[in-house]
Scaffold this motif. Structure first.
Motif, PDB file in Angstrom:
ATOM      1  N   VAL A   4       0.860  -1.186   0.000  1.00  0.00           N
ATOM      2  CA  VAL A   4       0.000   0.000   0.000  1.00  0.00           C
ATOM      3  C   VAL A   4       0.892   1.231   0.000  1.00  0.00           C
ATOM      4  O   VAL A   4       1.628   1.492   0.961  1.00  0.00           O
ATOM      5  N   GLU A   5       0.843   1.975  -1.075  1.00  0.00           N
ATOM      6  CA  GLU A   5       1.775   3.076  -1.313  1.00  0.00           C
ATOM      7  C   GLU A   5       1.701   4.148  -0.233  1.00  0.00           C
ATOM      8  O   GLU A   5       2.708   4.717   0.180  1.00  0.00           O
ATOM      9  N   ASN A   6       0.505   4.462   0.234  1.00  0.00           N
ATOM     10  CA  ASN A   6       0.334   5.589   1.155  1.00  0.00           C
ATOM     11  C   ASN A   6       0.944   5.353   2.531  1.00  0.00           C
ATOM     12  O   ASN A   6       1.214   6.290   3.267  1.00  0.00           O
ATOM     13  N   GLY A   7       1.129   4.105   2.902  1.00  0.00           N
ATOM     14  CA  GLY A   7       1.692   3.829   4.214  1.00  0.00           C
ATOM     15  C   GLY A   7       0.641   3.810   5.307  1.00  0.00           C
ATOM     16  O   GLY A   7      -0.563   3.691   5.054  1.00  0.00           O
ATOM     17  N   SER A   8       1.089   3.955   6.542  1.00  0.00           N
ATOM     18  CA  SER A   8       0.213   3.754   7.690  1.00  0.00           C
ATOM     19  C   SER A   8      -0.406   5.054   8.203  1.00  0.00           C
ATOM     20  O   SER A   8       0.099   6.146   7.947  1.00  0.00           O
ATOM     21  N   LEU A   9      -1.469   4.890   8.953  1.00  0.00           N
ATOM     22  CA  LEU A   9      -2.117   6.019   9.613  1.00  0.00           C
ATOM     23  C   LEU A   9      -1.153   6.702  10.584  1.00  0.00           C
ATOM     24  O   LEU A   9      -1.197   7.929  10.741  1.00  0.00           O
ATOM     25  N   ALA A  10      -0.284   5.924  11.227  1.00  0.00           N
ATOM     26  CA  ALA A  10       0.680   6.501  12.178  1.00  0.00           C
ATOM     27  C   ALA A  10       1.557   7.541  11.491  1.00  0.00           C
ATOM     28  O   ALA A  10       1.857   8.591  12.059  1.00  0.00           O
ATOM     29  N   VAL A  11       1.975   7.259  10.262  1.00  0.00           N
ATOM     30  CA  VAL A  11       2.807   8.206   9.523  1.00  0.00           C
ATOM     31  C   VAL A  11       2.036   9.490   9.253  1.00  0.00           C
ATOM     32  O   VAL A  11       2.558  10.600   9.402  1.00  0.00           O
ATOM     33  N   TYR A  12       0.775   9.368   8.861  1.00  0.00           N
ATOM     34  CA  TYR A  12      -0.037  10.549   8.570  1.00  0.00           C
ATOM     35  C   TYR A  12      -0.291  11.377   9.826  1.00  0.00           C
ATOM     36  O   TYR A  12      -0.378  12.608   9.757  1.00  0.00           O
ATOM     37  N   LEU A  13      -0.428  10.712  10.959  1.00  0.00           N
ATOM     38  CA  LEU A  13      -0.728  11.442  12.193  1.00  0.00           C
ATOM     39  C   LEU A  13       0.508  12.085  12.811  1.00  0.00           C
ATOM     40  O   LEU A  13       0.419  13.157  13.404  1.00  0.00           O
TER      41      LEU A  13
END
Length: 643
Positions: free
Chosen positions: A406-415
């Motif tokens: 999954v290209e976008n990565g994890s929710l942790a990275v976004y947060l």
């Protein structure tokens, strides 16, 4: 007059302190090579106002700087410890995933530090034996993925509060010193150049913590060979025996070599077999051994074909491109990160598609049939909010699980890392969308895996991936039945719940507690410290829910500062945000009997809207005492984020 003067002097002292800390940080900034201008807003004003940080990467408490979280910011140079000495309240440093170089910083000058995270930089050289003397408060030290060499510093064994020590991926040599700390929960020295016996005090650690050091022996690895006798006579006989053994071994080796050459010549005369390729990128990065994996082109090779069959990937989905283990091992590989269970790798196949290979070593107590049956069970799951399992590989010592990349990565990275990536923070509608998607995925797991007490068991922001549409995809679900029990208790989120810490049990509402913590993390932008603790030593005071209750309990009204300021600044829906926050707190109720069940939680979440339209919302929740506890707040949070 005296009271007025007292107040005035306090203000002057506070202002002076803030000014002094700002000067120290600016001096520290000037020593860095900040080519990406990641610290652009370190310019003027106070770095802290109360618990609120004005400068990026600064962590504040009561108007003072107590932490620096400067991960993934492209920073270079050497760390100027002397400038940081002007921060008297400094307790945690995290400079992971940058390009700092030079020798180990003299962090013992900052004797009050509790957490130091310097992993994945370019530090090098030997670390002096006394580098950590006097750091009696130090609990967590992460130095993985650098270029340190020489002996492991002996002063590390004298740290009374040490809980975590990560030294993997360096070039340390010599023996492991004897660590006498009874509260040491995590020690990882894998992939160094260490030798000699492992100290008895570390015999209960996971064997993977010592892998990649060919010279190590003793529990939990293979036993050490017996030491030679002390007398000259015994020493002489031992030497003779060793000499004879060496001669015999040499003869056997030459015979085997001749036989091997003969067999290879015979094989080259046929076209029914394929020579095994040299170690691939993935093999090198993961230190993964095929142990005899050979592809055969002839159906007549029945015994060899059967052996090769044992090393095939087992697919649990029919709608995916088929490939085998050899294709993965030949693919170019990229290390995505190391989490609780092991490492994750991105493997780019020759066809152009990318897969994620997760390597598990905490399943070696699971039999082949039991493991295969559970993987087939997980493979039958189909839901838009679950990342599907594609294939698996079974070997007694370790297992591989293969899923889509999954290209976008994890929710942790976004947060927690969007600033470092130069991307905007998630807005309120997107965060609500994520919460609703996670809730739907959990509901599906509860319906499809009713026999599991905690159908997910390891729900956290790093195990929620975001698709291109920012739709959440749950991963690492349903693993409790195949994880060794002792490892599960140390590593999985379900075992951090209040019911397990208090009564050594998990329940059907344990995933609800994990969902509540996730909701609070999404709304506050703060990382839950209790998820990062190894072992079972967590407490209510490390709980993110406790912090929210504490802040709310100190105010007549719910303060806006509870919410992530970047989300709050772009939203006019604080009523709905508060509604979701209260749902999260009800999920985090320590008393399992009072905690909502999954069905009720999902129903309440579905009622939350993107925009406020209920003028009586605040008054309808007035007087709720169950979410305004006055419990204390931990003074330390671990800000490294495992993948």
């Amino acid at each position: 007059m005296e009271g007025i003067l007292g107040i005035s002097s306090n203000k002057v002292a506070t202002t002076f302190s803030a000014s002094s800390e700002a000067d120290s940080l600016l001096k520290f900034k000037s020593s860095l090579d900040d080519q990406s201008n990641a610290l652009a807003n370190w310019n003027s004003g106070s770095p802290c106002i109360g618990d609120q940080a004005n400068w990026i990467g600064v962590l504040c408490m009561k108007g003072s700087v107590w932490g620096l979280q400067l991960e993934n910011r492209g920073l270079e140079g050497e760390i100027d410890v002397d400038s940081l000495a002007g921060l008297p309240s400094l307790r945690t440093l995290s400079f992971m995933n940058n390009s700092f170089n030079g020798p180990m910083p003299e962090i013992k000058k900052l004797g009050a530090l509790k957490s130091v995270f310097l992993s994945y930089n370019r530090f090098s050289g030997e670390i002096p034996a006394d580098s950590f003397e006097g750091m009696s408060y130090l609990k967590k030290l992460h130095l993985a993925g650098n270029q340190f060499e020489g002996a492991i510093p002996s002063s590390l064994t004298q740290l009374p509060r040490l809980l975590e020590l990560r030294l993997e991926g360096n070039q340390f040599t010599g023996q492991i010193p004897a660590f006498a700390q009874h509260n040491l929960l995590l020690l990882d020295v894998s992939n160094n150049e260490l030798d000699g016996p492992i100290p008895a005090s570390l015999a209960n650690m996971n064997s993977s913590s010592f892998s990649g050091n060919e010279g190590l022996c003793g529990a939990p690895l293979s036993p050490c060979t017996a030491a030679p006798a002390s007398s000259d006579k015994k020493g002489s006989s031992s030497f003779t025996a060793i000499l004879i053994y060496a001669i015999v071994a040499s003869v056997l080796f030459l015979m085997a070599l001749v036989l091997l050459i003969f067999c290879l010549r015979r094989r080259n005369q046929t076209s029914q077999s394929i020579e095994a390729p040299p170690p691939s990128n993935l093999q090198k990065k993961a230190s993964f051994k095929e142990e005899g994996h050979v592809r055969h082109g002839s159906p007549d090779n029945s015994s060899s074909g059967k052996k090769a069959e044992n090393f095939k990937l087992s697919f649990v989905r029919e709608d995916r491109e088929k490939f085998d283990l050899q294709d993965l091992l030949k693919a170019s590989a990229e290390i995505l990160g190391s989490g609780c269970f092991g490492s994750s790798y991105k493997a780019a196949l020759f066809s152009g598609s990318a897969m994620v290979v997760k390597r598990f070593r905490q399943m070696n107590n699971v039999g082949r049939e039991e493991f295969q049956e559970h993987m087939r069970r997980l493979g039958r799951l189909r839901h838009p909010n679950l990342l599907p399992l594609v294939a698996y590989y079974y070997r007694k010592e370790e297992k591989l699980l293969v899923s889509d990349y999954v290209e976008n990565g994890s929710l942790a990275v976004y947060l927690h890392s969007n600033h470092a990536r130069g991307k905007p923070a998630l807005d309120w509608p997107t965060r609500l969308k994520v919460v609703k998607g996670v809730a739907k995925g959990l509901t599906y797991l509860y319906n499809e895996l009713p026999s599991l007490i905690a159908p997910h068991g390891h729900l956290k922001s790093s195990n929620v991936l975001l698709a291109t549409t920012l739709e959440p995809l749950l991963t690492d679900y349903g693993l409790i039945p195949v994880i060794n029990q002792e490892n599960a208790q140390d590593l999985m989120v379900a075992y951090k719940s209040p019911e397990y810490l208090q009564n050594k049990r998990i329940t059907k509402k344990t995933d609800v507690w994990s969902l509540g913590i996730l909701i609070l993390e999404i709304l506050t932008g703060k990382f839950p410290a209790n998820f990062l603790q190894q072992g079972q030593q967590g407490s209510d005071q490390d709980d993110l829910a406790t912090w929210v209750r504490l802040v709310a309990g100190e105010a007549d009204q719910w303060p806006a500062e509870v919410f992530d300021k970047e989300m709050r600044a772009k939203s006019e829906s604080e009523g709905e945000m508060l509604k979701l926050l209260k749902i999260g707190l009800r999920c985090c109720e320590g008393d399992v009997e009072k905690r909502w069940d999954m069905k009720e939680v999902v129903q309440k979440i579905e009622e939350v809207r993107e925009k406020d339209n209920d003028e009586d919302f605040y008054s309808s929740y007035a007087g709720e005492s169950d979410v305004r506890s006055s419990r204390g707040l931990s003074d330390e949070i671990n800000f490294s984020i495992p993948i």
